[in-house]
Scaffold this motif. Structure first.
Motif, PDB file in Angstrom:
ATOM      1  N   MET A   1     -58.246 102.209   3.134  1.00 35.52           N
ATOM      2  CA  MET A   1     -56.924 101.635   3.124  1.00 35.52           C
ATOM      3  C   MET A   1     -57.037 100.115   3.141  1.00 35.52           C
ATOM      4  SD  MET A   1     -53.729 102.828   5.488  1.00 35.52           S
ATOM      5  CE  MET A   1     -53.638 104.411   4.710  1.00 35.52           C
ATOM      6  N   GLN A   2     -56.154  99.446   2.440  1.00 30.96           N
ATOM      7  CA  GLN A   2     -56.200  97.995   2.344  1.00 30.96           C
ATOM      8  C   GLN A   2     -55.666  97.343   3.610  1.00 30.96           C
ATOM      9  OE1 GLN A   2     -53.811  96.399  -0.792  1.00 30.96           O
ATOM     10  NE2 GLN A   2     -54.724  94.376  -0.652  1.00 30.96           N
ATOM     11  N   GLN A   3     -56.358  96.281   4.046  1.00 34.00           N
ATOM     12  CA  GLN A   3     -55.924  95.551   5.237  1.00 34.00           C
ATOM     13  C   GLN A   3     -54.662  94.764   4.922  1.00 34.00           C
ATOM     14  OE1 GLN A   3     -58.603  92.648   6.992  1.00 34.00           O
ATOM     15  NE2 GLN A   3     -56.867  91.695   7.990  1.00 34.00           N
ATOM     16  N   LEU A   4     -53.768  94.734   5.886  1.00 31.80           N
ATOM     17  CA  LEU A   4     -52.580  93.907   5.778  1.00 31.80           C
ATOM     18  C   LEU A   4     -53.000  92.448   5.860  1.00 31.80           C
ATOM     19  CD1 LEU A   4     -50.292  95.867   8.270  1.00 31.80           C
ATOM     20  CD2 LEU A   4     -50.251  95.998   5.788  1.00 31.80           C
ATOM     21  N   ASN A   5     -52.113  91.539   5.492  1.00 29.23           N
ATOM     22  CA  ASN A   5     -52.405  90.115   5.634  1.00 29.23           C
ATOM     23  C   ASN A   5     -52.674  89.795   7.093  1.00 29.23           C
ATOM     24  OD1 ASN A   5     -52.026  89.550   2.902  1.00 29.23           O
ATOM     25  ND2 ASN A   5     -49.831  89.257   3.172  1.00 29.23           N
ATOM     26  N   SER A   6     -53.504  88.796   7.313  1.00 29.28           N
ATOM     27  CA  SER A   6     -53.842  88.414   8.681  1.00 29.28           C
ATOM     28  C   SER A   6     -52.605  87.972   9.446  1.00 29.28           C
ATOM     29  CB  SER A   6     -54.860  87.273   8.679  1.00 29.28           C
ATOM     30  OG  SER A   6     -55.098  86.850  10.011  1.00 29.28           O
ATOM     31  N   LEU A   7     -52.519  88.427  10.673  1.00 31.35           N
ATOM     32  CA  LEU A   7     -51.419  88.047  11.557  1.00 31.35           C
ATOM     33  C   LEU A   7     -51.903  87.117  12.662  1.00 31.35           C
ATOM     34  CD1 LEU A   7     -49.541  91.445  11.728  1.00 31.35           C
ATOM     35  CD2 LEU A   7     -48.842  89.372  10.522  1.00 31.35           C
ATOM     36  N   LYS A   8     -53.037  86.483  12.432  1.00 32.40           N
ATOM     37  CA  LYS A   8     -53.538  85.477  13.369  1.00 32.40           C
ATOM     38  C   LYS A   8     -52.430  84.445  13.584  1.00 32.40           C
ATOM     39  CE  LYS A   8     -57.253  82.067  13.702  1.00 32.40           C
ATOM     40  NZ  LYS A   8     -58.499  81.613  13.079  1.00 32.40           N
ATOM     41  N   HIS A   9     -52.239  84.023  14.829  1.00 31.37           N
ATOM     42  CA  HIS A   9     -51.205  83.061  15.220  1.00 31.37           C
ATOM     43  C   HIS A   9     -49.796  83.648  15.077  1.00 31.37           C
ATOM     44  CE1 HIS A   9     -49.781  79.213  16.526  1.00 31.37           C
ATOM     45  NE2 HIS A   9     -49.087  79.019  15.434  1.00 31.37           N
ATOM     46  N   HIS A  10     -49.691  84.954  15.283  1.00 32.76           N
ATOM     47  CA  HIS A  10     -48.406  85.645  15.331  1.00 32.76           C
ATOM     48  C   HIS A  10     -48.284  86.348  16.678  1.00 32.76           C
ATOM     49  CE1 HIS A  10     -48.301  85.014  11.016  1.00 32.76           C
ATOM     50  NE2 HIS A  10     -47.067  85.482  10.991  1.00 32.76           N
ATOM     51  N   LEU A  11     -47.072  86.697  17.011  1.00 34.81           N
ATOM     52  CA  LEU A  11     -46.813  87.506  18.198  1.00 34.81           C
ATOM     53  C   LEU A  11     -46.544  88.936  17.766  1.00 34.81           C
ATOM     54  CD1 LEU A  11     -44.386  85.151  20.162  1.00 34.81           C
ATOM     55  CD2 LEU A  11     -46.796  85.568  20.659  1.00 34.81           C
ATOM     56  N   LEU A  12     -47.120  89.870  18.497  1.00 33.35           N
ATOM     57  CA  LEU A  12     -46.782  91.282  18.346  1.00 33.35           C
ATOM     58  C   LEU A  12     -45.778  91.609  19.439  1.00 33.35           C
ATOM     59  CD1 LEU A  12     -50.295  92.974  18.019  1.00 33.35           C
ATOM     60  CD2 LEU A  12     -48.728  92.354  16.173  1.00 33.35           C
ATOM     61  N   VAL A  13     -44.684  92.234  19.063  1.00 36.31           N
ATOM     62  CA  VAL A  13     -43.652  92.616  20.021  1.00 36.31           C
ATOM     63  C   VAL A  13     -43.601  94.144  20.033  1.00 36.31           C
ATOM     64  CG1 VAL A  13     -41.221  92.392  20.669  1.00 36.31           C
ATOM     65  CG2 VAL A  13     -42.366  90.512  19.449  1.00 36.31           C
ATOM     66  N   ALA A  14     -43.860  94.733  21.192  1.00 35.80           N
ATOM     67  CA  ALA A  14     -43.915  96.194  21.303  1.00 35.80           C
ATOM     68  C   ALA A  14     -42.574  96.830  20.976  1.00 35.80           C
ATOM     69  CB  ALA A  14     -44.349  96.594  22.708  1.00 35.80           C
ATOM     70  N   MET A  15     -42.629  97.862  20.173  1.00 38.94           N
ATOM     71  CA  MET A  15     -41.438  98.656  19.847  1.00 38.94           C
ATOM     72  C   MET A  15     -41.236  99.715  20.932  1.00 38.94           C
ATOM     73  SD  MET A  15     -39.884  97.782  17.029  1.00 38.94           S
ATOM     74  CE  MET A  15     -39.167  99.227  16.255  1.00 38.94           C
ATOM     75  N   PRO A  16     -40.026 100.257  21.049  1.00 38.75           N
ATOM     76  CA  PRO A  16     -39.758 101.285  22.067  1.00 38.75           C
ATOM     77  C   PRO A  16     -40.647 102.519  21.953  1.00 38.75           C
ATOM     78  CG  PRO A  16     -37.696 100.451  21.199  1.00 38.75           C
ATOM     79  CD  PRO A  16     -38.799  99.862  20.349  1.00 38.75           C
ATOM     80  N   SER A  17     -41.237 102.756  20.781  1.00 43.40           N
ATOM     81  CA  SER A  17     -42.119 103.923  20.623  1.00 43.40           C
ATOM     82  C   SER A  17     -43.360 103.804  21.514  1.00 43.40           C
ATOM     83  CB  SER A  17     -42.547 104.077  19.157  1.00 43.40           C
ATOM     84  OG  SER A  17     -43.250 102.927  18.728  1.00 43.40           O
ATOM     85  N   LEU A  18     -43.631 102.610  22.015  1.00 40.74           N
ATOM     86  CA  LEU A  18     -44.773 102.408  22.912  1.00 40.74           C
ATOM     87  C   LEU A  18     -44.400 102.595  24.382  1.00 40.74           C
ATOM     88  CD1 LEU A  18     -46.572  99.356  21.248  1.00 40.74           C
ATOM     89  CD2 LEU A  18     -47.296 101.743  21.265  1.00 40.74           C
ATOM     90  N   ASP A 132     -60.079  97.810  16.820  1.00 43.26           N
ATOM     91  CA  ASP A 132     -61.161  97.966  15.852  1.00 43.26           C
ATOM     92  C   ASP A 132     -60.631  97.677  14.448  1.00 43.26           C
ATOM     93  OD1 ASP A 132     -63.071  98.715  17.746  1.00 43.26           O
ATOM     94  OD2 ASP A 132     -62.520 100.842  17.613  1.00 43.26           O
ATOM     95  N   ALA A 133     -61.530  97.622  13.482  1.00 45.38           N
ATOM     96  CA  ALA A 133     -61.149  97.378  12.087  1.00 45.38           C
ATOM     97  C   ALA A 133     -60.046  98.351  11.670  1.00 45.38           C
ATOM     98  CB  ALA A 133     -62.365  97.537  11.183  1.00 45.38           C
ATOM     99  N   GLU A 134     -58.994  97.835  11.128  1.00 37.57           N
ATOM    100  CA  GLU A 134     -57.835  98.562  10.591  1.00 37.57           C
ATOM    101  C   GLU A 134     -57.007  99.310  11.637  1.00 37.57           C
ATOM    102  OE1 GLU A 134     -58.102 100.525   6.853  1.00 37.57           O
ATOM    103  OE2 GLU A 134     -59.790  99.286   6.204  1.00 37.57           O
ATOM    104  N   GLN A 135     -57.400  99.302  12.894  1.00 33.39           N
ATOM    105  CA  GLN A 135     -56.623  99.986  13.926  1.00 33.39           C
ATOM    106  C   GLN A 135     -55.237  99.354  14.094  1.00 33.39           C
ATOM    107  OE1 GLN A 135     -58.464 100.007  17.806  1.00 33.39           O
ATOM    108  NE2 GLN A 135     -56.846 101.245  18.710  1.00 33.39           N
ATOM    109  N   LEU A 136     -55.188  98.035  14.210  1.00 36.89           N
ATOM    110  CA  LEU A 136     -53.893  97.366  14.344  1.00 36.89           C
ATOM    111  C   LEU A 136     -53.059  97.552  13.085  1.00 36.89           C
ATOM    112  CD1 LEU A 136     -51.856  95.646  15.858  1.00 36.89           C
ATOM    113  CD2 LEU A 136     -53.073  93.604  15.046  1.00 36.89           C
ATOM    114  N   ASP A 137     -53.690  97.467  11.924  1.00 33.83           N
ATOM    115  CA  ASP A 137     -52.967  97.656  10.665  1.00 33.83           C
ATOM    116  C   ASP A 137     -52.289  99.030  10.641  1.00 33.83           C
ATOM    117  OD1 ASP A 137     -54.089  95.220  10.084  1.00 33.83           O
ATOM    118  OD2 ASP A 137     -55.499  95.990   8.602  1.00 33.83           O
ATOM    119  N   SER A 138     -53.002 100.036  11.119  1.00 31.33           N
ATOM    120  CA  SER A 138     -52.443 101.391  11.188  1.00 31.33           C
ATOM    121  C   SER A 138     -51.255 101.445  12.141  1.00 31.33           C
ATOM    122  CB  SER A 138     -53.540 102.367  11.630  1.00 31.33           C
ATOM    123  OG  SER A 138     -53.019 103.653  11.799  1.00 31.33           O
ATOM    124  N   GLU A 139     -51.375 100.783  13.292  1.00 33.00           N
ATOM    125  CA  GLU A 139     -50.269 100.745  14.256  1.00 33.00           C
ATOM    126  C   GLU A 139     -49.059 100.016  13.668  1.00 33.00           C
ATOM    127  OE1 GLU A 139     -51.546  99.239  18.075  1.00 33.00           O
ATOM    128  OE2 GLU A 139     -53.218 100.653  18.153  1.00 33.00           O
TER     129      GLU A 139
END
Length: 185
Positions: A1-18, A132-139
């Motif tokens: 699967m192709q990696q998404l663009n880098s999100l370095k210097h971004h904030l991840l905000v948890a969704m209610p599914s977490l 790990d590699a592609e784990q965040l992209d999958s999430e």
């Protein structure tokens, strides 16, 4: 699967599914995100550990009255400290992430903070969040996180307890309208 663009210097905000997950309600600053994986610091989870406790354990003298909050940066390596700071300084083991964002993991910056001579704007965190590699992209594809570009205001001038709400506000979203159900077009 192709990696998404880098999100370095971004904030991840948890969704209610977490909800119920370790990361429920978290806002994470991504220090790294590439084909090898991702690393970030949770910025809105204050630990019961105090700066005094940290200095005492590391045998660092502390000037009275200096008592920054200690964040739980993530579940990985909770014994390791990280300082995310605005001013570059001349510290050992510093990674420059952006123009006004640097990550230092050396004891010299802690000594400077304890002496009142450290960076003016910073977060002190124990531990980090890692993928790990592609784990965040999958999430991200499964809608576990929203992303917003980090800026100086959100990172260093927004109170910890308001960070989640303010990051969502940047996206034009109110937490009360978020759903736990993921949708795909």
């Amino acid at each position: 699967m192709q990696q998404l663009n880098s999100l370095k210097h971004h904030l991840l905000v948890a969704m209610p599914s977490l909800d119920g997950d370790w990361f429920a309600g978290s806002v994470i600053y991504l220090c790294e995100h590439d084909q090898h994986g991702a690393m970030g610091l949770v910025l809105n989870r204050v630990m019961p550990v105090t700066f005094h406790d940290v200095c005492e354990q590391l045998e660092i003298d502390r000037k009275p009255g200096i008592q920054p909050a200690v964040q739980c940066g993530g579940p990985v390596s909770p014994e390791t400290g990280f300082i995310l700071h605005r001013e570059p300084g001349n510290w050992s083991s510093t990674l420059s992430i952006g123009q006004y964002c640097h990550l230092t993991s050396s004891k010299d910056i802690l000594r400077a903070i304890a002496a009142g001579e450290g960076p003016e704007s910073f977060h002190l965190a124990l531990g980090y969040a890692g993928w790990d590699a592609e784990q965040l992209d999958s999430e991200l594809r499964s809608n576990a996180w929203l992303t917003v570009e980090a800026d100086e205001q959100l990172l260093f001038h927004t109170p910890t307890q308001q960070l989640h709400e303010q990051a969502l506000k940047r996206l034009g979203i109110s937490a009360e309208f978020l759903s736990q159900d993921a949708g795909h077009a």
